[in-house]
Design an enzyme around this catalytic site. Structure first.
Site, short mmCIF file in Angstrom:
data_model
loop_
_atom_site.label_atom_id
_atom_site.label_comp_id
_atom_site.label_asym_id
_atom_site.label_seq_id
_atom_site.Cartn_x
_atom_site.Cartn_y
_atom_site.Cartn_z
N ASP A 127 0.86 -1.18 0.00
CA ASP A 127 0.00 0.00 0.00
C ASP A 127 0.90 1.23 0.00
O ASP A 127 1.98 1.22 0.59
CB ASP A 127 -0.90 -0.03 1.24
CG ASP A 127 -1.85 1.14 1.28
OD1 ASP A 127 -2.34 1.52 0.21
OD2 ASP A 127 -2.09 1.66 2.38
N THR A 153 0.10 4.68 1.00
CA THR A 153 -0.03 5.53 2.17
C THR A 153 0.28 4.74 3.44
O THR A 153 -0.32 3.70 3.70
CB THR A 153 -1.45 6.11 2.27
OG1 THR A 153 -1.76 6.75 1.04
CG2 THR A 153 -1.54 7.10 3.41
N ASP A 160 -1.91 -0.64 6.30
CA ASP A 160 -2.15 -0.12 7.65
C ASP A 160 -3.60 0.29 7.87
O ASP A 160 -3.98 0.60 8.99
CB ASP A 160 -1.25 1.08 7.93
CG ASP A 160 -1.57 2.28 7.03
OD1 ASP A 160 -2.25 2.08 6.00
OD2 ASP A 160 -1.16 3.40 7.37
#
Length: 791
Positions: A299, A301, A530
């Site tokens: 991912d 971000t 996250d």
């Protein structure tokens, strides 16, 4: 939307429930207790076998031959110490990394450990929160819960006041509060969660391979053991003391007493080493699994970029009051994501409007908003989602995003945000430009994976152009695709994933589908993330890696949690996995070689004993007493195996663990066994020979075994470094000392004084070593591996 009504329990009510045992007493980890660890390492099948043989030897009065009994103490002590170290490390990290629900009591709201929640507690919820106990919803504001981890239902479920929420599910949108109605082991997912978080070696290719090897050994042990017992006790016509000692001497080396122990130690030490880097391993095989990964889905971000953002620019389009609108939207968001938190930091003076309707941000829709009556309906989100991608404003946003910046559109809508048709027609008001800092260690980490031939796929919910720009700054080459153009058909999706590197505007369900598509092509997939939008993909990936600062839901389903949020820790996890896999393969070669030559030697001696009954020849005593096989194992297997199991090892993990170990160990074991038997036959002078001649024959067989076994060690230790050469040299030197000292000769029942017999034994051992060397090169050619003597 409901307002806050429940005030929570008083301190006295909490104390009463604790006294009544109405607490959430599910352990944070289902790790074994100290007493279970001690019992598990002492009362093992191998210790039981060695214990019985130890008692049998003691019955003969020969204490020195019972020296192998020290293995019981050593195996148990080492296993206990290492597992306690691993347990201590894991328990400390688990406390740091565990999800802490926000509990509302009359004394105030604060995060508490899950074990501190009691029955009837009021627990507040926000996006990404894991639901830790079962309960009933008391308040909700567009609350949506994902129960797919429990029920398999993929779509989020809207929760109203009075609805039930179950532990193990997580919030994907909105906020609310619920009362705990079932806590502890009564909660729906308590048992499932307890099982899922066990410190265990299950589902491990390495562990499964070890079990297959042990099954193979068992098939050899039973017939060889029975045959040895029969021939040594009933055909040799030897004194019963001598026959029993020879029988035990044959059986002891057949038992792979250190194989499982060394495997467990290697894993446990790996956990401790990773723990020192703030890496929590929720499932032990994850260390091994990440070493086998060939695709990492990252991912953007929070993984490639840091979590924090800041507003770098505001491009006003039509209205001048956009700063007030942004300030009000940020102030009304009780649980802001990173983007809204940055906006709230930049615009702190809300006009004080009252929201008549709200729509929380969802990964699937890419926008959020609020309605303020006469002040209008305001939405903020992805420009290419809220507007026609071909519109001038969307194109301007695309150009800004091409610089690696995140761009949000603030716009007014013709519909209230809670309308089923929302967002409706959006009139652009401003472009909010957010800046994210790329992690300073991200580039080095990506370069490491590239050097190891591990493909990296960047999967993000952000604009595809922006994601591609960030990937490019990190040196990640490849085509970028907007996930809205991804095919739904699994086979076509897999082909697309092979072709493209970076993907933007990816929905949570698409992340999961992408993981499945890669797995369908035979890839071992690691997923890093996250956020709550990463949970499904994290759960279904071969290895899920969550950031410690991420949502509690993502941390709960991941096998590995990077508590310090450092993406650069992943190469160390890969390296630790390679160390475990490579070193256990070396150690397995040693132990399996010993078992093969022990079983073969026992069978050859037993067959000679059986033939004596038919042909009238002299029956053979087994060449070794227990003390002989004990000292043989010291420096050819035991100590070297322990050192090699913990040594650095950066070699890539290869598939086919069992085949590779069998291919290496079986031929070597056969060579050592046959060489030892031939040496013994040449030196053996029959049952009528005196005790001195028998001892010289046993010594000759032991010399041959040690020389050829030491060469097996020298082969297993390759490619050489200075310390590996030193390990082999010291092992050989130790035996020279033992055979040279008169005290050691008497203590260990050795007699190398007959130079003729000793020289022949040494020569046969060297021939065995030469054959083992040739086999090593031939095996390399058969397996297609380039053999290297030096690192």
């Amino acid at each position: 939307m409901t307002t806050m009504t429940a005030t929570g329990l008083t301190d006295a009510e909490v104390a009463q429930r604790v006294a009544e045992g109405k607490t959430n007493d599910v352990p944070t980890r289902a790790a074994r207790s100290v007493s279970e660890i001690v019992r598990g390492n002492v009362f093992t099948r191998i210790n039981a076998i060695l214990g019985v043989l130890f008692l049998i030897v003691l019955s003969t009065g020969s204490v020195i031959n019972g020296a192998f009994g020290l293995l019981i103490i050593a195996n148990s002590a080492i296993g206990i110490i290492q597992e306690l170290r691993a347990k201590q490390t894991l328990d400390k990290l688990a406390i740091v990394g565990q999800a802490k629900p926000k509990v509302r009591r009359q004394s105030g709201s604060k995060p508490l450990a899950p074990s501190e929640v009691v029955l009837d507690d009021i627990i507040e919820l926000g996006p990404g929160d894991q639901i830790v106990v079962d309960g009933e919803v008391l308040e909700e504001a567009n609350l949506e819960v994902d129960e797919s981890l429990l029920t398999g239902e993929a779509d989020p479920i809207v929760k109203r006041v009075g609805d039930t929420v179950m532990s193990g599910s997580f919030v994907v949108a909105g906020s609310g509060a619920y009362r705990a109605t079932k806590v502890g082991r009564e909660a729906y997912a308590a048992k499932l969660a307890e099982e899922a978080s066990k410190f265990t070696l299950v589902k491990s290719e390495l562990r499964n391979g070890i079990n297959k090897i042990l099954q193979f050994i068992t098939y050899l042990l039973v017939p060889a053991g029975l045959l040895t017992i029969y021939t040594q006790l009933f055909t040799t016509r030897a004194d019963w003391h001598d026959a029993i000692l020879r029988m035990v001497g044959a059986l002891v080396p057949m038992v792979p007493e250190g194989l499982v122990l060394m495997t467990s130690i290697a894993f446990a030490v790996g956990v401790v080493r990773l723990g020192q880097r703030q890496c929590l391993v929720n499932e032990l095989p994850a260390i091994e699994g990440l070493a086998r990964v060939d695709v990492v889905c990252a991912d953007k971000t929070g993984t490639l970029t840091e979590n924090g953002m800041r507003v770098s620019d505001l491009k006003t389009l039509e209205r001048s009051d956009v700063a007030e609108v942004l300030a009000q939207l940020a102030a009304d968001d009780a649980r802001p994501n990173a983007s809204m938190a940055a906006i709230g930091e930049a615009y702190r003076m809300p006009p004080g409007w009252t929201a008549t309707a709200t729509a929380p941000f969802k990964s699937a829709t890419k926008w959020s908003g609020s309605s303020y009556g006469e002040h209008g309906n305001w939405v903020i989100g992805a420009p290419d989602v809220l507007l026609d991608p071909a519109s001038p404003v969307a194109e301007e946003a695309e150009q800004i995003g091409a610089q690696g910046l995140r761009v949000l559109l603030l716009g007014s809508s013709d519909l209230p945000v809670d309308d089923a048709r929302a967002p409706g027609t959006v009139t652009p008001a401003a472009l909010v430009v957010l800046e994210q800092r790329v992690r300073p260690d991200a580039r080095d980490t990506l370069e490491y994976f590239a050097s190891q031939h591990v493909a990296v796929k960047v999967i993000s919910g952000d604009n595809a152009v922006s994601v591609g720009a960030v990937a490019a700054t990190l040196g990640l080459h490849g085509e970028t695709m907007d996930a809205r153009r991804l095919p739904d058909e699994p086979e076509q999706l897999a082909e697309t994933l092979e072709e493209y590197t970076t993907f933007g505007r990816v929905r949570p369900d698409q992340k999961r589908a992408m993981v499945h598509a890669l797995q369908s092509r035979g890839h071992n997939v690691a997923m890093t993330g996250d956020g709550v939008n990463d949970v499904l993909a994290l759960k279904d990936a071969d290895i899920g890696v969550a950031m410690g600062s991420g949502s509690s839901a993502s941390r709960a389903v991941a096998q590995i949690v990077l508590l310090d949020n450092k993406f650069a820790t992943l190469p160390y996890v890969v390296g630790e996995g390679r160390r475990v896999i490579g070193n256990i393969e070396r150690v397995s070669n040693l132990f399996l070689t010993k078992t093969v030559y022990s079983v073969l030697l026992a069978i050859l001696v037993a067959c000679a004993g059986l033939s004596s009954r038919f042909f009238g020849t002299d029956p053979l005593l087994f060449p070794f007493q227990p003390i002989h096989v004990t000292i043989a194992a010291w420096f050819t297997i035991g100590i070297p195996a322990f050192i090699l199991s913990l040594a650095p090892n950066t070699e890539r993990a290869h598939p086919g663990f069992v085949r590779r170990v069998m291919t290496a160990a079986l031929p070597s074991g056969l060579v050592v066994g046959i060489a030892t038997f031939v040496s013994y036959l040449i030196a053996y002078q029959g049952r009528e020979a005196g005790e001195t001649e028998q001892m010289q024959a046993s010594t000759a067989a032991l010399i041959t075994l040690l020389v050829s076994s030491l060469w097996v060690l020298s082969v297993v230790a390759r490619p050489y470094e200075w310390w590996r050469i030193a390990l082999v040299a010291v092992s050989g030197l130790a035996y020279v000392v033992i055979f040279s000292l008169p005290l050691a000769q008497r203590l260990f029942m050795l007699d190398p004084s007959n130079l003729g017999v000793t020289s022949v034994a040494l020569g046969i051992g060297l021939i065995g070593a030469l054959l083992i060397e040739l086999l090593w090169w031939v095996q390399g050619a058969v397996l297609g591996e380039r053999r290297r003597l030096w690192r």
